[in-house]
Scaffold this motif. Structure first.
Motif, short mmCIF file in Angstrom:
data_model
loop_
_atom_site.label_atom_id
_atom_site.label_comp_id
_atom_site.label_asym_id
_atom_site.label_seq_id
_atom_site.Cartn_x
_atom_site.Cartn_y
_atom_site.Cartn_z
N ASN A 220 44.39 -8.35 -35.79
CA ASN A 220 43.07 -8.94 -35.53
C ASN A 220 42.31 -8.27 -34.40
O ASN A 220 41.70 -8.95 -33.56
CB ASN A 220 43.25 -10.43 -35.22
CG ASN A 220 42.19 -11.24 -35.94
OD1 ASN A 220 41.39 -10.67 -36.70
ND2 ASN A 220 42.16 -12.54 -35.71
N GLU A 221 42.34 -6.94 -34.37
CA GLU A 221 41.62 -6.22 -33.33
C GLU A 221 40.16 -5.94 -33.69
O GLU A 221 39.37 -5.51 -32.86
CB GLU A 221 42.33 -4.88 -33.03
CG GLU A 221 43.68 -5.07 -32.36
CD GLU A 221 44.50 -3.79 -32.28
OE1 GLU A 221 45.70 -3.90 -31.96
OE2 GLU A 221 43.97 -2.69 -32.56
N PHE A 222 39.81 -6.13 -34.96
CA PHE A 222 38.43 -5.88 -35.38
C PHE A 222 37.61 -7.15 -35.26
O PHE A 222 38.13 -8.26 -35.41
CB PHE A 222 38.41 -5.40 -36.84
CG PHE A 222 38.96 -4.01 -37.00
CD1 PHE A 222 38.15 -2.90 -36.84
CD2 PHE A 222 40.31 -3.82 -37.31
CE1 PHE A 222 38.67 -1.62 -36.98
CE2 PHE A 222 40.84 -2.55 -37.44
CZ PHE A 222 40.02 -1.44 -37.28
N TYR A 223 36.34 -6.98 -34.96
CA TYR A 223 35.42 -8.12 -34.96
C TYR A 223 34.05 -7.61 -35.40
O TYR A 223 33.86 -6.39 -35.56
CB TYR A 223 35.36 -8.81 -33.59
CG TYR A 223 34.82 -7.94 -32.48
CD1 TYR A 223 35.59 -6.97 -31.86
CD2 TYR A 223 33.50 -8.11 -32.05
CE1 TYR A 223 35.08 -6.19 -30.85
CE2 TYR A 223 32.97 -7.32 -31.03
CZ TYR A 223 33.77 -6.36 -30.44
OH TYR A 223 33.26 -5.58 -29.45
N VAL A 224 33.11 -8.51 -35.60
CA VAL A 224 31.83 -8.10 -36.17
C VAL A 224 30.69 -8.44 -35.23
O VAL A 224 30.70 -9.49 -34.59
CB VAL A 224 31.58 -8.79 -37.53
CG1 VAL A 224 30.35 -8.21 -38.22
CG2 VAL A 224 32.80 -8.66 -38.43
N LYS A 225 29.75 -7.50 -35.11
CA LYS A 225 28.49 -7.78 -34.41
C LYS A 225 27.38 -7.81 -35.44
O LYS A 225 27.48 -7.16 -36.49
CB LYS A 225 28.24 -6.73 -33.33
CG LYS A 225 29.08 -6.95 -32.10
CD LYS A 225 28.34 -6.56 -30.84
CE LYS A 225 28.99 -7.14 -29.60
NZ LYS A 225 28.22 -6.87 -28.40
N TYR A 226 26.33 -8.55 -35.12
CA TYR A 226 25.25 -8.72 -36.09
C TYR A 226 23.94 -8.32 -35.45
O TYR A 226 23.54 -8.90 -34.43
CB TYR A 226 25.19 -10.18 -36.54
CG TYR A 226 26.49 -10.63 -37.19
CD1 TYR A 226 26.67 -10.51 -38.57
CD2 TYR A 226 27.53 -11.16 -36.42
CE1 TYR A 226 27.87 -10.92 -39.16
CE2 TYR A 226 28.73 -11.56 -37.00
CZ TYR A 226 28.89 -11.44 -38.37
OH TYR A 226 30.07 -11.82 -38.96
N GLN A 227 23.28 -7.31 -36.02
CA GLN A 227 21.99 -6.93 -35.44
C GLN A 227 20.87 -7.60 -36.24
O GLN A 227 20.73 -7.36 -37.45
CB GLN A 227 21.80 -5.41 -35.44
CG GLN A 227 20.53 -5.05 -34.66
CD GLN A 227 20.33 -3.57 -34.44
OE1 GLN A 227 20.69 -2.77 -35.31
NE2 GLN A 227 19.77 -3.21 -33.30
N PRO A 228 20.06 -8.43 -35.56
CA PRO A 228 19.01 -9.16 -36.27
C PRO A 228 17.94 -8.24 -36.84
O PRO A 228 17.65 -7.17 -36.28
CB PRO A 228 18.39 -10.04 -35.17
CG PRO A 228 19.34 -10.01 -34.04
CD PRO A 228 20.09 -8.73 -34.13
N VAL A 229 17.35 -8.68 -37.95
CA VAL A 229 16.20 -8.00 -38.56
C VAL A 229 15.04 -8.99 -38.48
O VAL A 229 15.22 -10.17 -38.80
CB VAL A 229 16.49 -7.62 -40.03
CG1 VAL A 229 15.25 -7.01 -40.69
CG2 VAL A 229 17.68 -6.66 -40.10
N PHE A 230 13.88 -8.50 -38.01
CA PHE A 230 12.74 -9.41 -37.79
C PHE A 230 11.60 -9.15 -38.76
O PHE A 230 11.35 -8.00 -39.14
CB PHE A 230 12.23 -9.24 -36.35
CG PHE A 230 13.23 -9.66 -35.32
CD1 PHE A 230 13.24 -10.96 -34.82
CD2 PHE A 230 14.18 -8.76 -34.84
CE1 PHE A 230 14.17 -11.36 -33.86
CE2 PHE A 230 15.12 -9.14 -33.89
CZ PHE A 230 15.11 -10.45 -33.39
N ASN A 231 10.90 -10.22 -39.11
CA ASN A 231 9.67 -10.07 -39.88
C ASN A 231 8.57 -9.61 -38.93
O ASN A 231 8.33 -10.23 -37.88
CB ASN A 231 9.31 -11.43 -40.51
CG ASN A 231 8.02 -11.34 -41.31
OD1 ASN A 231 6.96 -10.98 -40.79
ND2 ASN A 231 8.10 -11.68 -42.60
N THR A 232 7.92 -8.52 -39.28
CA THR A 232 6.95 -7.89 -38.38
C THR A 232 5.80 -8.84 -38.02
O THR A 232 5.37 -8.87 -36.87
CB THR A 232 6.36 -6.63 -39.05
OG1 THR A 232 7.44 -5.86 -39.55
CG2 THR A 232 5.56 -5.81 -38.07
N ASN A 233 5.31 -9.60 -38.97
CA ASN A 233 4.13 -10.41 -38.72
C ASN A 233 4.43 -11.73 -38.05
O ASN A 233 3.70 -12.16 -37.17
CB ASN A 233 3.36 -10.65 -40.03
CG ASN A 233 2.80 -9.34 -40.54
OD1 ASN A 233 2.24 -8.55 -39.78
ND2 ASN A 233 2.99 -9.08 -41.83
#
Ligand code: G
Ligand code: G
Ligand code: MN
Length: 459
Positions: A220-233
């Motif tokens: 269990n050495e792996f983990y996840v990061k999440y990069q947000p995606v934004f609506n431009t307007n």
């Protein structure tokens, strides 16, 4: 010795400009007190007009030594001399320096100090050294006949040539060679042996990286990061990209560029991506997400062409869909090219099941937009390198503009990757690019941070 000379010259420089009569007592003091100094004084146009030996009597410089025939000198001149008018039996070294009133000051040092140093170097050895400065007389250590030139150097201070000559008797060369053969060669062999061992251990470490990946999954050495995606307007976070991270037990983070490539090269990428899916599923359970949240996962080409691919994606998609999340698979341009028809068929099928297809890093591969027109694709993620041109090109970003305009014509949504500045953001908003991802808005976040971003009240 050099220090003595410069010290004396700087004392003389302070006296320059005064008449010889006024400074003579001081000059005689300097000439008499400094060690190894034979004489000091001033020269103008090749004439010594003031010196610690001859007082204010004008004598040609060549009277001190017949080789000194010049009338003018550089800022600094150093020369070795066979003798001087006062001491005929021993060599000397003369330092001549330009003074502030455009004349020259000089100091003559006895060579005895240099000879002593050379003798102490050669004392226990049978070789001899000789030094000649500024193409002057060759000053020898004890008995040094039949010299051979070994080294020519340039003095840093005055740019004069310094020639050091050594002479080594044959016997010394033989003992030198014996020393090399008996001691140095065995030492270098031992050293090479350990170096080879060390390199092969490094190689072994490299060999075991896939094994370590496997162990990392189990531990269990792996983990996840999440990069947000934004609506431009609207500025609302509409989705995120899952990015795998690996933290070793010793605390080191291994870059995904390294372990993803290693996993791809060693046939471990399918296993690793399946593990990613499991980690994502766990994280998702702890979130409260808005409806229609899009979650992207990166897919390697070899995984796509493997047998279990469709099944893997369908399982993930089913899990996420039950929680109102849309699964995006981010595939590379490379994957769309290889085995074109089969890939197309798979993508059409997955799309029917609700999976969203994105082309990742667009612009870095081989695809043209015309080619993608016939492909089942929903999003185009434009590579950061094109977004970077917004800042650097002083207004002209023809390739980026063309990609944006053609993508719109074939009804592809665009996500700009790696947006880092406000200027880039404004430009992309003006160009009607609807989705943005990058450090300007947010770096990749851990699962708790992402949940807080989406539900500010949870913070
Ligand atoms: O995650 P960045 O944060 O450093 O990722 C570096 C590269 O690794 C990117 O090209 C990214 O797409 C890739 N990457 C990160 N996570 C995954 C993954 O789970 N699978 C695959 N195939 N690539 C990934
Ligand atoms: O290749 P892919 O698009 O999957 O990779 C995403 C990678 O880009 C990740 O390594 C992520 O950390 C990185 N990334 C995301 N936003 C930015 C950004 O604004 N600047 C830079 N330099 N990298 C970014
Ligand atoms: Mn990606």
């Amino acid at each position: 010795m050099q220090n003595t000379a410069f010290d004396v010259l700087s004392q003389l420089d302070k006296l320059a400009g005064n008449s010889c009569h006024d400074v003579l007592p001081e000059i005689m003091k300097i000439g008499g007190l400094a060690s190894y100094v034979r004489s000091v004084g001033f020269i103008e146009n090749g004439i010594v007009y003031c010196s610690s030996i001859s007082g204010d009597k004008k004598i040609p410089l060549s009277d001190i030594n017949k080789e000194l025939t010049e009338v003018s000198f550089n800022d600094y001149t150093i020369r070795s001399l066979e003798n001087t008018i006062g001491v005929k039996t021993r060599p000397a070294i003369i330092y001549i320096q330009k003074t502030k009133n455009k004349r020259n000051s000089f100091v003559v040092l006895d060579s005895q100090y240099l000879v002593d140093v050379m003798d102490s170097i050669t004392e226990n050895n049978n070789y001899h050294i000789a030094v000649s400065i500024g193409n002057g007389y060759q000053i020898n250590s004890h008995d040094s006949s039949n010299m051979k030139v070994e080294y020519d150097g340039i003095n840093q201070i005055d740019n004069e040539l310094i020639r050091i000559t050594t002479n080594t008797p044959l016997l010394d060369i033989v003992s030198y060679l014996l020393l090399n053969i008996l001691i140095c060669i065995p030492i270098s062999l031992i050293f090479s042996y350990f170096l080879t061992k060390f390199i092969s251990r490094l190689e072994n470490r490299k060999m075991s990286l896939p094994k370590e990946i496997e162990k990392g999954i189990l531990d269990n050495e792996f983990y996840v990061k999440y990069q947000p995606v934004f609506n431009t307007n609207t500025g609302v976070c509409t989705g995120a990209e899952a990015l795998l991270r690996w933290k070793r037990p010793d605390g080191r983070n291994i870059s995904p560029d390294i372990f993803i490539k290693a996993a791809e090269d060693d046939g471990k990428i399918v296993e690793l991506t399946q593990h990613l899916f499991e980690l994502v599923k766990k994280d998702v359970m702890s979130w409260t997400l808005p409806k229609d949240f899009h979650l992207g996962v990166n897919i390697s080409p070899s995984h796509m062409s493997s047998n279990g691919f469709v099944k893997d994606i369908l399982i993930l998609n089913k899990f996420l869909a039950r929680r109102g999340i849309k699964t995006i698979i981010e595939i590379t341009e490379r994957s769309t090219i290889s085995d074109n028809d089969k890939t197309k068929e798979i993508l059409i099928y997955l799309r029917k099941k609700g999976v969203v297809i994105a082309i990742d890093d667009f612009g870095t591969g081989y695809c043209s937009l015309a080619y993608l027109e016939n492909f089942p694709v929903d999003y185009l993620k434009i590579d950061k390198s094109f977004i970077d041109t917004i800042e650097t090109s002083n207004g002209g970003t023809p390739i980026l503009d063309m990609i944006i305009s053609l993508a719109k014509q074939i009804d592809l949504e665009i996500v700009a990757e790696g947006v880092e500045t406000e200027y880039q953001f404004k430009y992309l908003k003006y160009s009607e690019v609807h989705y943005l991802q990058g450090y300007y808005f947010s770096p990749p976040l851990d699962k708790i941070e992402l949940n807080s971003l989406i539900n500010p009240e949870c913070m």
